[in-house]
Write an enzyme that holds these catalytic residues in place. Structure first.
Site, PDB file in Angstrom:
ATOM      1  N   SER A 103      -0.048   8.305   0.689  1.00 36.84           N
ATOM      2  CA  SER A 103       0.117   6.904   1.309  1.00 36.84           C
ATOM      3  C   SER A 103      -0.473   7.033   2.770  1.00 36.84           C
ATOM      4  CB  SER A 103       1.460   6.523   1.205  1.00 36.84           C
ATOM      5  OG  SER A 103       1.857   6.089   0.055  1.00 36.84           O
ATOM      6  N   GLN A 104      -0.843   5.752   3.324  1.00 36.92           N
ATOM      7  CA  GLN A 104      -1.314   5.703   4.713  1.00 36.92           C
ATOM      8  C   GLN A 104       0.030   6.294   5.348  1.00 36.92           C
ATOM      9  OE1 GLN A 104      -1.367   1.491   5.036  1.00 36.92           O
ATOM     10  NE2 GLN A 104      -2.457   1.564   7.273  1.00 36.92           N
TER      11      GLN A 104
END
Lengths: 778, 244
Positions: B94-95
């Site tokens: 994920s970011q």
């Protein structure tokens, strides 16, 4: 399109294919540049490009599968642009080759263009019809090989007419071998690892147990002991979910096929889904379910001892799965006495059925991944329009209700659009206090709208509230709701749904103001603009960008963005393809004045755009009328191409009778305007007729359109050939480019302004084409 | 007011950087190697703190965990970019901001035991491990789970336990958990995980597709065992008003 719809998301495939189709424009530009040389060795080049088409079409598809393009990574990864460009280049080659064959023929034989264009269009019409059965017979990956075999026939045919007939005897068996190979060769599509099917196959013990291709798409079933799908399941559920299999359509996110032995009570968890709400009110109802899907709705209806269950499924293969391959797994639930299954279009069924129901269930719970990214924005659907809900309301028994469920998206969109659709449908039914006929609630992941012809009674409201309370679902709206009751179990920072519902269900003015001010397009879809999934608002971009900066990316409605990107790239490529030849034509034998060039450009681009405008709108409009999921599009297209072919065939005769050339495109404009006025009336009057009759009516309706639209191109090209034959390929390039732009522009305009506006624009273009003939300065 | 806020942020950032450097160095018994150190600091400052994450522990953990070691070495140059990164098998890491936000939402304590459904690269578990006593993480895709387990061994994450298998039923033997994090997309919140959440515990679930997290769902279980969920938008979304 089919191949890329399976391996990627179908709107990216649209983007790729539109560039490939620019091969037609490129061929015109190429012939313009090298006309003398190409026509001097016409037969050689015709055969060369025919052979290139045969080889490069399947080769391009094969090689494109090796390019690791991932559309969603375009936002961050510059390499993806290289991969996308590689797709473009690969697919451009076969389309360019095929278009070269046609363009060379048109350039050489422009005096006989009427006949040639007739043959070309009849061939296209036949292809449109033949591809449908072929798509049932062959896996989608094999289709390019089979299709390329046709170009081998084309090349072989030139030898049968020439001196060296022995080549025909070599090429025709080659055709046979090629066809056989296409049927037996194993060609696996490289499906994106991020699509639902790939992810299901990654699960432990996963295996594909069913796969079938058809014009409707690829249907796959995967089994694995760890598949558990329960959209929006209440957090109050503490039990277990029985074994399931994953049903994938075009490799997208799955829906669950649930195991049931046919004897035991159906799984308990079904009553913990939001869609179970109507059963807390209705007793042994007559149920109509639109879409069999994985059978969840049907199984729940049986669990509640429904008096009768009618299921409408558009894809026969899904019904066959339940009847045959998965009959034991699903407890033969489709064969039960109380269950009736119809394979047909849901909307037509609602509109023409005369039975009455206590409950009509329409689920908008497609793939969440697709819903959340907005890739379905441009898919037309006639099930979620105001007219569809009106039709549904008229099928209800007294006390009956329609149940509509959709995923929650953030910020709220789909559910508000669905609520607005229901609200306006109730208004169209003459109901004054529409808020009294709606019960609206949500869980953590989905929201459900219940709509009735009558007001919800106190008892019904109490039972539904009890259902929500027990399952930790939040009520959003019902008659007499109090603000303190909302936003309790699944909280937002503000009671956004409650506030939005209050605006939508209040009065027309407040509702219209809400539509106008909301950053997404939540105004209802209608049959004239049936894009329920289109939620993007162009005017909101500055606001979104101002408040969110690059953070707005997750909220992008991808379908619309891709459409714009496609339009921009088509415009740029077309400009290049049209302008480059001009530079060289200025040095050729016949040089014409600038005004004349402008006239050629206006004429051929207008008729190219207008033709595609009509074609795109007709295929979408006739989807509702023919309502035959497999053949609607191909019948409509084939009829249009056939009648255009006839128009082309008789174009010489018509030209003799109509001395004023500008009147010829105007004829098409008159027919289009007449049909705009008549079409919906004919559809309403004839929708109840059998498919055979509806096909005949469609062919008759399309005849004057197709015929008159088939006239301007051959007549214009023939006239050009007489005075400046070296400009014929240029005109072909203009027309090719305009067709691509026209297709994309038609979609953009349809989504924003509706079908009638696009047809009106087409009529306008034909008038412009006619008027271009009046410009002085030849 | 603005000056005071800037001053506070500077002090907090300085503290957590020191904390992060030393905690990591102590936990692994060697000084912090420096590759990507400035990128990592920039990531925390510009992508995480600037977006409102203020928990010093979370900021410190995000500073100390070397994100570039949790992805394919060929992608190391984008490890600290504001984006998700593919890790194979249809999964992404994920970011950074989403990882930080989910961690902060769980409101963790150093004695907590956390369960993670969906190990992926192991990055989220590594971030959690700096803040709690134990992290149990389960990955259903075997190659991902094995790679993550090897990675934790190699990097010396002693309080992260990886299991390869179906995490839907949680780990009844280790339950109840103070917090649960579900990083694998699901059509529903697995009931067994709700059961294994301690009263007063929290569960964070990202909602969206594999590339774009649209909102986070925070599931809370009160002392009576009642469950509520809260939708948290990762961005501050301001609806248009009628005048705009």
């Amino acid at each position: 399109m089919r191949i890329f719809s399976v391996t990627q998301w179908h709107h990216f495939s649209y983007m790729i294919i539109s560039v490939a189709l620019l091969g037609f424009g490129a061929s015109g530009a190429f012939i313009s540049l090298f006309r003398e040389r190409l026509l001097a060795s016409f037969t050689f080049y015709y055969r060369l490009f025919g052979a290139l088409l045969a080889i490069t079409f399947p080769a391009a598809i094969f090689l494109s599968q090796l390019v690791p393009f991932e559309p969603f990574l375009l936002v961050w990864d510059a390499n993806q642009y290289i991969y996308l460009f590689a797709h473009y280049l690969l697919l451009l080659v076969p389309f360019f080759s095929g278009a070269m064959c046609i363009g060379l023929l048109f350039s050489r034989e422009h005096r006989r263009i009427g006949n040639l264009y007739f043959v070309n269009l009849i061939g296209s019409a036949t292809g449109t019809l033949l591809i449908v059965p072929l798509m049932f017979i062959l896996p989608v990956g094999q289709l390019p090989i089979a299709v390329s075999a046709l170009s081998i026939i084309g090349v072989a045919a030139t030898y049968t007419l020439g001196k060296r007939k022995e080549w025909a005897y070599i090429l025709i068996p080659l055709f046979g071998i090629w066809i056989t190979y296409s049927i037996v060769s194993p060609f696996e599509l490289n499906i994106s690892e991020y699509k639902g099917l790939s992810r299901s196959l990654e699960l432990p013990g996963a295996r594909s147990i069913y796969e079938s291709d058809s014009p409707l798409g690829r249907l796959s079933v995967v089994e694995s002991p760890v598949i558990r799908i329960a959209p929006g399941l209440s957090t109050a559920f503490t039990g277990t979910i029985p074994p399931q299999k994953a049903l994938h359509f075009d490799a997208a996110s799955p829906t669950a096929i649930i195991e049931w032995d046919g004897i035991s009570p159906a799984p308990e968890y079904l009553d913990y889904l939001p869609e179970a709400a109507p059963y807390s009110v209705l007793n042994k109802p007559d149920v109509l379910i639109i879409g069999l899907g994985g059978g969840r709705h049907l199984l729940r209806a049986l669990k509640h001892e429904s008096n009768s269950v009618t299921v409408i499924e558009r894809d026969r293969r899904v019904v066959n799965l339940f009847d045959d391959e998965l009959a034991r797994f699903t407890g033969r639930l489709t064969s039960l006495e109380t269950v009736s299954i119809f394979v047909t279009d849901g909307r037509r069924f609602i509109k023409t059925d005369s039975s009455k129901y206590d409950l009509i269930e329409i689920s908008a719970l497609g793939s969440f991944a697709a819903a959340s990214s907005g890739v379905s924005a441009l898919s037309e659907t006639y099930l979620f329009t105001v007219e569809a809900i009106v039709d549904g309301l008229r099928l209800l028994k007294p006390g009956g209700m329609i149940s509509l469920t959709a995923w929650l998206k953030h910020p709220p969109r789909d559910n508000l659009k669905l609520l607005a659709t229901a609200a306006e449908a109730l208004e169209e039914e003459g109901i004054r206090y529409i808020g009294r006929n709606v019960f609206f609630f949500r869980g953590w992941g989905t929201a459900t709208i219940l709509v009735k012809q009558e007001e919800f009674t106190e008892t019904e409201i109490e039972k539904l509230k009890e259902f929500c309370e027990k399952l930790f679902f939040d009520v959003i709206h019902y008659r007499g709701i109090n603000r303190t009751e909302v936003n309790r179990y699944n909280r937002f920072s503000e009671p956004v749904y409650f506030q939005a519902a209050a605006e939508i269900l209040s009065n027309v003015n407040r509702r219209e103001n809400f539509y106008a001010s909301y950053p997404f397009d939540v105004s209802p879809a209608r049959d004239g603009k049936p894009y329920f999934n289109h939620l993007f608002k162009l005017t909101a971009i500055p606001h979104l960008y101002r408040t969110l900066g690059m953070e707005w990316i997750p909220f992008i409605e991808w379908g619309y963005i891709i459409l714009f990107a496609t339009l921009v790239q088509a415009l740029i490529a077309s400009t290049v393809l049209i302008l480059i030849p001009l530079r060289f034509l200025n040095h050729s034998t016949v040089v014409i004045r600038r005004v004349r060039k402008l006239k050629i450009w206006i004429y051929f681009s207008s008729i190219g755009l207008a033709y595609m405008f009509v074609e795109i709108v007709l295929t979408q409009k006739f989807t509702l009328f023919l309502a035959e999921p497999v053949y609607s599009v191909s019948v409509t297209l084939a009829a249009l191409l056939f009648w255009s072919g006839m128009g082309s065939y008789f174009s010489g005769e018509i030209k003799k009778r109509i001395s004023k050339a500008f009147l010829i495109p105007a004829l098409a404009a008159v027919v289009i305007i007449t049909e705009i006025a008549l079409l919906d009336h004919v559809f309403n009057a004839a929708l109840h007729l059998s498919l055979g009759w509806r096909i005949i009516i469609a062919i008759v309706i399309i005849a004057p359109l197709g015929f008159t639209m088939g006239l301007p191109f051959p007549i214009g090209l023939k006239a050009l050939g007489k005075s400046a034959e070296n400009y014929v390929p240029w005109a072909w390039a203009i027309n090719g480019c305009a067709s691509v732009i026209g297709a994309v522009l038609a979609m953009t305009l349809s989504v924003s302004f509706g079908f009638s506006a696009v047809l009106l624009a087409a009529a306008g273009m034909y008038i412009v084409a006619g008027l271009s003939g009046l410009i002085k300065g030849d | 007011m603005v000056c005071l806020r800037n001053y506070t942020v500077t002090v907090v950032l300085s503290l957590f950087i020191l904390y992060g450097v030393f905690s990591d160095a102590f936990s692994q018994g060697k000084p912090e190697p420096e590759p990507f150190w400035s990128e990592r600091l920039a990531m925390v400052r510009e992508q995480i703190a600037a977006r409102g994450i203020s928990d010093p522990g979370v900021l410190a953990s995000m500073t100390s965990v070397r994100r570039h070691l949790f992805i394919d070495p060929s992608d190391a140059n984008i490890a600290y970019s504001d984006r998700p990164i593919p890790i194979g098998h249809g999964q992404t890491i994920s970011q950074p901001f989403i990882v930080a936000l989910m961690t902060e939402l769980l409101d963790l304590d150093s004695t907590d035991v956390v369960f993670e459904l969906g190990t992926g690269s192991g990055y989220q578990a590594a971030v959690l491990s700096k803040l709690v006593s134990k992290v149990f993480t389960m990955e259903i895709i075997e190659p991902l789970g094995k790679t993550a387990a090897d990675r934790f061994n190699k990097l010396g994450y002693k309080n992260v336990m990886v299991e390869v298998g179906d995490g839907y039923y949680g780990l009844p033997g280790q339950a109840p958990f103070d917090a649960i994090i579900v990083t694998a997309a699901a059509s529903h919140i697995p009931p067994p995980l709700i059961n294994q959440l301690k009263p007063g515990g929290k569960m964070a679930i990202p909602v969206g597709n594999v590339f774009f997290v649209q909102n986070l769902m925070l599931v809370a279980k009160d002392s009576m065992g009642n469950v509520t969920t809260e939708n948290i938008l990762p961005v501050r979304f301001v609806p248009l008003t009628g005048n705009q």
